[in-house]
Design a protein around this motif. Structure first.
Motif, PDB file in Angstrom:
ATOM      1  N   SER A   1       0.838  -1.206   0.000  1.00  0.00           N
ATOM      2  CA  SER A   1       0.000   0.000   0.000  1.00  0.00           C
ATOM      3  C   SER A   1       0.868   1.250   0.000  1.00  0.00           C
ATOM      4  CB  SER A   1      -1.027   0.005   1.140  1.00  0.00           C
ATOM      5  OG  SER A   1      -0.455  -0.260   2.383  1.00  0.00           O
ATOM      6  N   SER A   2       2.048   1.155   0.636  1.00  0.00           N
ATOM      7  CA  SER A   2       2.967   2.309   0.616  1.00  0.00           C
ATOM      8  C   SER A   2       3.467   2.624  -0.792  1.00  0.00           C
ATOM      9  CB  SER A   2       4.178   2.019   1.485  1.00  0.00           C
ATOM     10  OG  SER A   2       3.883   2.294   2.800  1.00  0.00           O
ATOM     11  N   VAL A   3       3.783   1.575  -1.539  1.00  0.00           N
ATOM     12  CA  VAL A   3       4.223   1.784  -2.928  1.00  0.00           C
ATOM     13  C   VAL A   3       3.098   2.469  -3.706  1.00  0.00           C
ATOM     14  CG1 VAL A   3       4.788   0.577  -5.090  1.00  0.00           C
ATOM     15  CG2 VAL A   3       5.926  -0.092  -2.961  1.00  0.00           C
ATOM     16  N   SER A   4       1.862   2.033  -3.451  1.00  0.00           N
ATOM     17  CA  SER A   4       0.740   2.641  -4.187  1.00  0.00           C
ATOM     18  C   SER A   4       0.568   4.107  -3.797  1.00  0.00           C
ATOM     19  CB  SER A   4      -0.551   1.844  -3.967  1.00  0.00           C
ATOM     20  OG  SER A   4      -1.221   2.203  -2.776  1.00  0.00           O
ATOM     21  N   ILE A   5       0.789   4.423  -2.514  1.00  0.00           N
ATOM     22  CA  ILE A   5       0.661   5.823  -2.073  1.00  0.00           C
ATOM     23  C   ILE A   5       1.763   6.670  -2.721  1.00  0.00           C
ATOM     24  CG2 ILE A   5       0.829   7.373  -0.071  1.00  0.00           C
ATOM     25  CD1 ILE A   5      -0.411   4.987   1.578  1.00  0.00           C
ATOM     26  N   LYS A   6       2.985   6.129  -2.720  1.00  0.00           N
ATOM     27  CA  LYS A   6       4.093   6.872  -3.333  1.00  0.00           C
ATOM     28  C   LYS A   6       3.773   7.249  -4.778  1.00  0.00           C
ATOM     29  CE  LYS A   6       8.812   6.422  -5.057  1.00  0.00           C
ATOM     30  NZ  LYS A   6       9.998   5.564  -5.181  1.00  0.00           N
TER      31      LYS A   6
ATOM     32  N   ALA B   1      -0.883   8.705  -4.823  1.00  0.00           N
ATOM     33  CA  ALA B   1      -1.552   9.721  -3.992  1.00  0.00           C
ATOM     34  C   ALA B   1      -1.105  11.122  -4.410  1.00  0.00           C
ATOM     35  CB  ALA B   1      -1.223   9.482  -2.520  1.00  0.00           C
ATOM     36  N   ARG B   2      -1.988  12.098  -4.141  1.00  0.00           N
ATOM     37  CA  ARG B   2      -1.597  13.490  -4.386  1.00  0.00           C
ATOM     38  C   ARG B   2      -0.401  13.841  -3.502  1.00  0.00           C
ATOM     39  NH1 ARG B   2      -6.563  14.873  -2.546  1.00  0.00           N
ATOM     40  NH2 ARG B   2      -5.512  16.463  -1.291  1.00  0.00           N
ATOM     41  N   LYS B   3       0.484  14.661  -4.053  1.00  0.00           N
ATOM     42  CA  LYS B   3       1.690  15.041  -3.286  1.00  0.00           C
ATOM     43  C   LYS B   3       1.317  15.829  -2.033  1.00  0.00           C
ATOM     44  CE  LYS B   3       5.020  13.629  -6.212  1.00  0.00           C
ATOM     45  NZ  LYS B   3       4.370  12.328  -6.491  1.00  0.00           N
ATOM     46  N   ASP B   4       0.169  16.553  -2.094  1.00  0.00           N
ATOM     47  CA  ASP B   4      -0.215  17.393  -0.952  1.00  0.00           C
ATOM     48  C   ASP B   4      -1.163  16.672   0.007  1.00  0.00           C
ATOM     49  OD1 ASP B   4      -2.502  17.290  -2.474  1.00  0.00           O
ATOM     50  OD2 ASP B   4      -2.875  19.452  -2.463  1.00  0.00           O
ATOM     51  N   ALA B   5      -1.214  15.344  -0.038  1.00  0.00           N
ATOM     52  CA  ALA B   5      -2.083  14.584   0.874  1.00  0.00           C
ATOM     53  C   ALA B   5      -1.670  14.856   2.319  1.00  0.00           C
ATOM     54  CB  ALA B   5      -1.984  13.095   0.563  1.00  0.00           C
ATOM     55  N   ARG B   6      -2.646  15.199   3.177  1.00  0.00           N
ATOM     56  CA  ARG B   6      -2.334  15.544   4.576  1.00  0.00           C
ATOM     57  C   ARG B   6      -3.107  14.701   5.590  1.00  0.00           C
ATOM     58  NH1 ARG B   6       1.331  16.997   2.455  1.00  0.00           N
ATOM     59  NH2 ARG B   6       2.153  19.074   2.102  1.00  0.00           N
ATOM     60  N   VAL B   7      -4.270  14.137   5.168  1.00  0.00           N
ATOM     61  CA  VAL B   7      -5.086  13.348   6.101  1.00  0.00           C
ATOM     62  C   VAL B   7      -5.145  11.909   5.599  1.00  0.00           C
ATOM     63  CG1 VAL B   7      -7.359  13.066   7.171  1.00  0.00           C
ATOM     64  CG2 VAL B   7      -6.476  15.370   6.691  1.00  0.00           C
ATOM     65  N   ILE B   8      -4.773  10.982   6.479  1.00  0.00           N
ATOM     66  CA  ILE B   8      -4.858   9.567   6.107  1.00  0.00           C
ATOM     67  C   ILE B   8      -5.978   8.919   6.922  1.00  0.00           C
ATOM     68  CG2 ILE B   8      -2.965   8.908   7.699  1.00  0.00           C
ATOM     69  CD1 ILE B   8      -2.341   6.674   5.543  1.00  0.00           C
TER      70      ILE B   8
ATOM     71  N   THR C   1      -1.991  -1.817  11.686  1.00  0.00           N
ATOM     72  CA  THR C   1      -0.917  -1.033  12.308  1.00  0.00           C
ATOM     73  C   THR C   1       0.320  -1.011  11.399  1.00  0.00           C
ATOM     74  OG1 THR C   1      -0.117  -2.957  13.551  1.00  0.00           O
ATOM     75  CG2 THR C   1      -1.733  -1.555  14.644  1.00  0.00           C
ATOM     76  N   PHE C   2       0.580  -2.142  10.738  1.00  0.00           N
ATOM     77  CA  PHE C   2       1.713  -2.178   9.796  1.00  0.00           C
ATOM     78  C   PHE C   2       1.456  -1.256   8.601  1.00  0.00           C
ATOM     79  CE2 PHE C   2       2.485  -5.988  12.207  1.00  0.00           C
ATOM     80  CZ  PHE C   2       3.859  -6.135  12.215  1.00  0.00           C
ATOM     81  N   GLN C   3       0.219  -1.325   8.069  1.00  0.00           N
ATOM     82  CA  GLN C   3      -0.098  -0.494   6.897  1.00  0.00           C
ATOM     83  C   GLN C   3       0.064   0.988   7.245  1.00  0.00           C
ATOM     84  OE1 GLN C   3      -0.763  -3.988   5.300  1.00  0.00           O
ATOM     85  NE2 GLN C   3      -0.940  -2.234   3.963  1.00  0.00           N
TER      86      GLN C   3
ATOM     87  N   LEU D   1       2.630   6.289   6.668  1.00  0.00           N
ATOM     88  CA  LEU D   1       2.958   7.614   7.215  1.00  0.00           C
ATOM     89  C   LEU D   1       4.292   8.132   6.687  1.00  0.00           C
ATOM     90  CD1 LEU D   1       1.729   7.282  10.923  1.00  0.00           C
ATOM     91  CD2 LEU D   1       0.669   8.569   9.046  1.00  0.00           C
ATOM     92  N   GLU D   2       5.132   7.219   6.165  1.00  0.00           N
ATOM     93  CA  GLU D   2       6.442   7.628   5.650  1.00  0.00           C
ATOM     94  C   GLU D   2       6.367   8.185   4.220  1.00  0.00           C
ATOM     95  OE1 GLU D   2       8.386   3.890   6.311  1.00  0.00           O
ATOM     96  OE2 GLU D   2       8.858   4.387   8.394  1.00  0.00           O
ATOM     97  N   GLN D   3       5.192   8.089   3.612  1.00  0.00           N
ATOM     98  CA  GLN D   3       5.118   8.435   2.186  1.00  0.00           C
ATOM     99  C   GLN D   3       4.714   9.881   1.872  1.00  0.00           C
ATOM    100  OE1 GLN D   3       6.401   6.638  -0.144  1.00  0.00           O
ATOM    101  NE2 GLN D   3       6.945   5.209   1.486  1.00  0.00           N
ATOM    102  N   ARG D   4       4.032  10.532   2.813  1.00  0.00           N
ATOM    103  CA  ARG D   4       3.615  11.925   2.593  1.00  0.00           C
ATOM    104  C   ARG D   4       3.740  12.679   3.920  1.00  0.00           C
ATOM    105  NH1 ARG D   4       3.931  10.479  -1.924  1.00  0.00           N
ATOM    106  NH2 ARG D   4       2.489  10.728  -3.676  1.00  0.00           N
ATOM    107  N   GLN D   5       3.615  13.995   3.855  1.00  0.00           N
ATOM    108  CA  GLN D   5       3.678  14.823   5.079  1.00  0.00           C
ATOM    109  C   GLN D   5       2.305  14.815   5.743  1.00  0.00           C
ATOM    110  OE1 GLN D   5       6.505  16.595   6.096  1.00  0.00           O
ATOM    111  NE2 GLN D   5       7.529  15.407   4.510  1.00  0.00           N
ATOM    112  N   PHE D   6       1.902  13.654   6.265  1.00  0.00           N
ATOM    113  CA  PHE D   6       0.569  13.575   6.870  1.00  0.00           C
ATOM    114  C   PHE D   6       0.529  14.392   8.162  1.00  0.00           C
ATOM    115  CE2 PHE D   6       0.482   9.611   4.328  1.00  0.00           C
ATOM    116  CZ  PHE D   6      -0.640   9.907   3.566  1.00  0.00           C
TER     117      PHE D   6
END
Ligand code: NAD
Length: 321
Positions: free
Chosen positions: A116-121, A124-131, A141-143, A148-153
């Motif tokens: 799912s992280s690869v898919s977010i990278k 997802a929009r670069k300006d994504a802030r809410v997950i 919890t793993f997901q 959280l490492e993929q955007r400035q959430f």
């Protein structure tokens, strides 16, 4: 042959290494350098267990092998070990000789989170802030931690069928220094990125509960009959998957396909986006949906990576075989 026992995996494998391994193998699949073998899954008529094999060959990464394992529902009560049990076996593609045996339990959680992280990278929009999270069990919890490492959430919101499990998500948000808010399903419209990771057999999230511009990774549906989202969402979204064959048979897309809302040609392998042969997201109000079904090649990729790490760290057990 090298053995990496389950107890060593947590000390060796990192989220970063899992991410790299999974991203590379998705790319190899789309370039047709790697393919998955048909999945075997059997109710063995003993201990109510479901047992099976997921395998494949990655010519680019020279990884050949399989993950064997499944689900033993009585393990925890009878033997005080977890119900999901798996082991990865790697073979030398040049000779067929057994190369490694690797504990697969934690690796499965890490490779699923990496998907799912690869898919977010990539989507997802670069300006994504809410997950937003749908699901609060072991895998959620793993997901979340990996995502959280993929955007400035700036905020985590979540819904779960069993609300008493939501503190599992809050704890991960806390660790990352982010606020957590429990919401109802309509409240998930505030999310820029959504991950669903439940064992649901009916649609939880309706198509109108997703805002334009959202990226959603549907990760829980990995078996025929499971379902997390309204099939109509797949007509609103641009749909991607780890592997189209699994997506239409055991993934979230199985329902939209059965209802003839979409065809398999509407689904793009995420590897094509990674390789730059598909543009991925093309506008800020597009909904992108990743149907992550979990392929054997993911397991082999993270196992090969952890074997390298075990050798480098001097903890690989070598046996004559
Ligand atoms: P878990 O048992 O720890 O958690 C189950 C989650 O599903 C919880 O959030 C629970 O509240 C929710 N749930 C249970 N019954 C529900 C219902 N009727 N309706 C809605 N939600 C319900 O399990 P887990 O280890 O977190 O796994 C979650 C799912 O992810 C499972 O379906 C599992 O098969 C799947 N999974 C997929 C992959 C993949 O590669 N795609 C990999 C591992 C696990």
């Amino acid at each position: 042959m090298i053995i990496v026992p389950e107890r060593e995996i947590a000390n060796l494998m990192t989220r970063e290494a899992a991410f790299v391994a999974v991203e590379q193998v998705f790319a190899a699949m789309a370039a047709q350098d790697a393919y998955n073998f048909p999945v075997i899954r059997e109710a063995i008529g003993h201990e109510d267990a479901l047992y099976g094999f997921k395998g494949g060959f990655d010519r680019a990464g020279k990884t050949l092998g399989l993950k064997a394992g499944g689900y033993w529902p009585n393990n925890l009560d009878k033997h005080q070990i977890i119900n999901h049990q798996s082991t990865v076996f790697l073979f030398d593609p040049d000779t067929g000789k057994a190369k490694a045996m690797v504990g697969g339990n934690l690796l499965t959680a890490l490779r699923t989170a990496a998907a799912s992280s690869v898919s977010i990278k990539h989507l997802a929009r670069k300006d994504a802030r809410v997950i937003g999270m749908i699901g609060a069990g072991h895998q959620a919890t793993f997901q979340l931690r990996a995502a959280l490492e993929q955007r400035q959430f700036e905020k985590v919101i979540g819904w779960n069928f069993h609300p008493e499990m939501l503190p599992n998500l809050e704890k991960v948000a806390d660790e990352a220094g982010l606020p957590f808010q429990a919401v109802d399903l309509n409240g998930l419209r505030d999310a820029d990125v959504l991950i669903s990771i439940t064992s649901s057999f009916e649609a939880i999230l309706q198509a109108d509960q997703v805002s334009p511009g959202t990226h959603i990774a549907c990760m829980g549906t990995d078996t025929k009959g499971k379902q997390e989202v309204d099939p109509a969402l797949l007509t609103r979204a641009t749909v991607f998957s780890d592997e189209v064959a699994q997506s239409i048979s055991i993934g979230e897309a199985q329902h939209a396909i059965a209802m003839e809302l979409i065809t398999e040609h509407d689904i793009t392998q995420i590897g094509a986006v990674i390789n730059g042969t598909h543009p991925g997201r093309t506008s800020d109000d597009q909904i992108t949906l990743f149907d992550g079904t979990g392929v054997g090649l993911q397991d082999l990729a993270v196992a090969a990576s952890v074997v390298d790490l075990a050798v480098a760290n001097g903890v690989a057990i070598e046996v004559d075989f």
